[in-house]
Write a protein that holds these residues in place. Structure first.
Motif, mmCIF file in Angstrom:
data_model
loop_
_atom_site.group_PDB
_atom_site.id
_atom_site.type_symbol
_atom_site.label_atom_id
_atom_site.label_comp_id
_atom_site.label_asym_id
_atom_site.label_seq_id
_atom_site.Cartn_x
_atom_site.Cartn_y
_atom_site.Cartn_z
ATOM 1 N N THR A 95 0.809 -1.220 0.000
ATOM 2 C CA THR A 95 0.000 0.000 0.000
ATOM 3 C C THR A 95 0.843 1.271 0.000
ATOM 4 O O THR A 95 0.348 2.335 -0.333
ATOM 5 N N HIS A 96 2.092 1.171 0.398
ATOM 6 C CA HIS A 96 2.955 2.347 0.476
ATOM 7 C C HIS A 96 4.163 2.155 -0.443
ATOM 8 O O HIS A 96 5.123 1.471 -0.114
ATOM 9 N N LYS A 97 4.098 2.750 -1.610
ATOM 10 C CA LYS A 97 5.212 2.700 -2.557
ATOM 11 C C LYS A 97 6.221 3.789 -2.212
ATOM 12 O O LYS A 97 5.860 4.838 -1.666
ATOM 13 N N LEU A 98 7.466 3.542 -2.546
ATOM 14 C CA LEU A 98 8.504 4.526 -2.259
ATOM 15 C C LEU A 98 8.463 5.651 -3.280
ATOM 16 O O LEU A 98 8.228 5.426 -4.469
ATOM 17 N N THR A 99 8.727 6.853 -2.809
ATOM 18 C CA THR A 99 8.819 8.000 -3.703
ATOM 19 C C THR A 99 10.188 7.990 -4.382
ATOM 20 O O THR A 99 11.085 7.242 -3.997
ATOM 21 N N ALA A 100 10.357 8.841 -5.359
ATOM 22 C CA ALA A 100 11.643 8.917 -6.066
ATOM 23 C C ALA A 100 12.759 9.356 -5.115
ATOM 24 O O ALA A 100 13.889 8.861 -5.190
ATOM 25 N N GLY A 101 12.453 10.260 -4.209
ATOM 26 C CA GLY A 101 13.449 10.717 -3.235
ATOM 27 C C GLY A 101 13.860 9.608 -2.272
ATOM 28 O O GLY A 101 15.039 9.485 -1.913
ATOM 29 N N GLN A 102 12.897 8.787 -1.843
ATOM 30 C CA GLN A 102 13.206 7.676 -0.951
ATOM 31 C C GLN A 102 14.044 6.619 -1.662
ATOM 32 O O GLN A 102 14.968 6.046 -1.082
ATOM 33 N N LYS A 103 13.740 6.378 -2.940
ATOM 34 C CA LYS A 103 14.535 5.417 -3.710
ATOM 35 C C LYS A 103 15.974 5.912 -3.868
ATOM 36 O O LYS A 103 16.926 5.139 -3.768
ATOM 37 N N GLU A 104 16.127 7.201 -4.116
ATOM 38 C CA GLU A 104 17.464 7.776 -4.247
ATOM 39 C C GLU A 104 18.219 7.706 -2.916
ATOM 40 O O GLU A 104 19.415 7.416 -2.887
ATOM 41 N N ALA A 105 17.516 7.953 -1.810
ATOM 42 C CA ALA A 105 18.146 7.846 -0.490
ATOM 43 C C ALA A 105 18.608 6.413 -0.235
ATOM 44 O O ALA A 105 19.687 6.187 0.326
ATOM 45 N N ASN A 106 17.810 5.429 -0.635
ATOM 46 C CA ASN A 106 18.205 4.028 -0.487
ATOM 47 C C ASN A 106 19.436 3.694 -1.324
ATOM 48 O O ASN A 106 20.300 2.943 -0.897
ATOM 49 N N ARG A 107 19.521 4.276 -2.536
ATOM 50 C CA ARG A 107 20.691 4.046 -3.391
ATOM 51 C C ARG A 107 21.955 4.635 -2.759
ATOM 52 O O ARG A 107 23.018 4.011 -2.759
ATOM 53 N N VAL A 108 21.843 5.833 -2.229
ATOM 54 C CA VAL A 108 22.990 6.483 -1.589
ATOM 55 C C VAL A 108 23.428 5.683 -0.366
ATOM 56 O O VAL A 108 24.626 5.486 -0.125
ATOM 57 N N LEU A 109 22.473 5.198 0.404
ATOM 58 C CA LEU A 109 22.787 4.389 1.576
ATOM 59 C C LEU A 109 23.471 3.079 1.174
ATOM 60 O O LEU A 109 24.419 2.637 1.817
ATOM 61 N N ALA A 110 23.017 2.473 0.078
ATOM 62 C CA ALA A 110 23.621 1.226 -0.393
ATOM 63 C C ALA A 110 25.074 1.457 -0.821
ATOM 64 O O ALA A 110 25.943 0.611 -0.574
ATOM 65 N N VAL A 111 25.341 2.588 -1.448
ATOM 66 C CA VAL A 111 26.714 2.913 -1.845
ATOM 67 C C VAL A 111 27.585 3.104 -0.599
ATOM 68 O O VAL A 111 28.735 2.642 -0.553
ATOM 69 N N GLY A 112 27.047 3.731 0.419
ATOM 70 C CA GLY A 112 27.797 3.937 1.662
ATOM 71 C C GLY A 112 28.019 2.653 2.442
ATOM 72 O O GLY A 112 28.990 2.522 3.190
#
Length: 162
Positions: free
Chosen positions: A101-118
């Protein structure tokens, strides 16, 4: 910060049932580790049964209190969601989770990508640690496994720094 399962050979007896990890479908011991930004292992926890969750192990080791006392922060995966509920001064940063019911926004997806790189160096640190051949046939009690892994932590850091 991350947790991992070091696979072990199954020991006989009912006491070994707690070492079975349903997620990995194998027997093993669970360890938490902290690394620096380059992937060098700084600290490794005591061995816990394989069925232990990351949050439970972090609570037993009082990770939040130690990080706050040292004025440090940590990046963690989604296994640590709900561990640090301090909104004003969080110590542990985790990603965003999606549901039906709660899809991630584009900003949340980008935050997850940055966190994965870190967080990538943490995975590299565990990979270097698991390269030791002695861990492939580990069949010992958790106290000896803890001493062995801490010795391998020192040797791994010496080998990686070369």
């Amino acid at each position: 910060m991350d947790g991992t399962l070091i696979r072990t050979q199954r020991r006989t007896g009912p006491a070994d049932r707690r070492n079975y990890s349903g997620k990995h479908r194998s027997h093993g011991l669970h360890f938490l580790a902290l690394t620096d930004e380059r992937g060098r292992l700084i600290w490794i926890s005591a061995a816990r049964p394989g069925r232990t969750h990351d949050n439970t192990a972090a609570r037993h080791d009082h990770i939040l209190a130690h990080l706050r006392a040292a004025a440090l922060g940590a990046l963690a995966d989604l296994g640590f969601c709900g561990l640090d509920n301090d909104i004003r001064a969080p110590v542990i940063t985790t990603g965003y989770t999606a549901s039906r019911t709660h899809k991630l926004t584009a900003g949340q997806k980008e935050a997850n990508r940055v966190l994965a790189v870190g967080r990538a160096p943490v995975e590299h640190g565990f990979a270097h640690l698991k390269n030791w051949r002695i861990l492939t046939k580990l069949r010992t009690d958790p106290a000896h496994a803890t001493q062995l892994l801490r010795a391998l932590l020192v040797l791994t850091n010496l080998e990686v720094d070369r």
